[in-house]
Write a protein that holds these residues in place. Structure first.
Motif, PDB file in Angstrom:
ATOM      1  N   GLU A   5       0.857  -1.191   0.000  1.00 17.46           N
ATOM      2  CA  GLU A   5       0.000   0.000   0.000  1.00 17.46           C
ATOM      3  C   GLU A   5       0.886   1.230   0.000  1.00 17.46           C
ATOM      4  O   GLU A   5       1.875   1.298   0.707  1.00 17.46           O
ATOM      5  N   ARG A   6       0.497   2.188  -0.807  1.00 21.54           N
ATOM      6  CA  ARG A   6       1.251   3.436  -0.881  1.00 21.54           C
ATOM      7  C   ARG A   6       0.305   4.586  -0.640  1.00 21.54           C
ATOM      8  O   ARG A   6      -0.862   4.529  -0.982  1.00 21.54           O
ATOM      9  N   LYS A   7       0.856   5.621  -0.059  1.00 24.65           N
ATOM     10  CA  LYS A   7       0.072   6.842   0.110  1.00 24.65           C
ATOM     11  C   LYS A   7       0.164   7.635  -1.174  1.00 24.65           C
ATOM     12  O   LYS A   7       1.168   7.633  -1.857  1.00 24.65           O
ATOM     13  N   ARG A   8      -0.909   8.316  -1.486  1.00 26.03           N
ATOM     14  CA  ARG A   8      -0.928   9.163  -2.678  1.00 26.03           C
ATOM     15  C   ARG A   8      -0.770  10.614  -2.251  1.00 26.03           C
ATOM     16  O   ARG A   8      -1.361  11.048  -1.277  1.00 26.03           O
ATOM     17  N   LEU A   9       0.012  11.320  -3.014  1.00 28.55           N
ATOM     18  CA  LEU A   9       0.238  12.739  -2.768  1.00 28.55           C
ATOM     19  C   LEU A   9       0.038  13.466  -4.081  1.00 28.55           C
ATOM     20  O   LEU A   9       0.612  13.093  -5.099  1.00 28.55           O
ATOM     21  N   ARG A  42      10.054   9.598  -6.222  1.00 28.81           N
ATOM     22  CA  ARG A  42      10.402   8.771  -5.048  1.00 28.81           C
ATOM     23  C   ARG A  42      11.915   8.718  -4.836  1.00 28.81           C
ATOM     24  O   ARG A  42      12.410   8.805  -3.704  1.00 28.81           O
TER      25      ARG A  42
END
Length: 75
Positions: A5-9, A42
């Motif tokens: 799971e990754r956070k979205r920005l 990233r």
């Protein structure tokens, strides 16, 4: 194996910054592996964090952030 799971920005960038991202992704890519603009972002985050942790380039980054084209709009 479940996907990480990754956070979205979401950020707003200028056309010039988008062009820099595109060019950097292209330069880092190879025939075997295409690099996305997200991967470039990233990588930049990790590189900056490592350099700051080592006490490197702190003043340079502060100067860049004070520059109008890089700093967030405060209006």
């Amino acid at each position: 194996m479940p996907k990480k799971e990754r956070k979205r920005l979401q950020v707003v960038i200028s056309e010039e910054q988008d062009a820099l991202l595109t060019r950097t992704a292209y330069e880092l890519s190879s025939p075997e592996r295409l690099i996305s603009k997200s991967e470039v972002v990233r990588l930049a985050i990790e590189k900056i964090a490592r350099e700051l942790g080592d006490g490197e380039h702190l003043d340079e980054y502060r100067l860049l952030l004070d520059h109008d084209e890089v700093a967030d709009d405060q209006a």
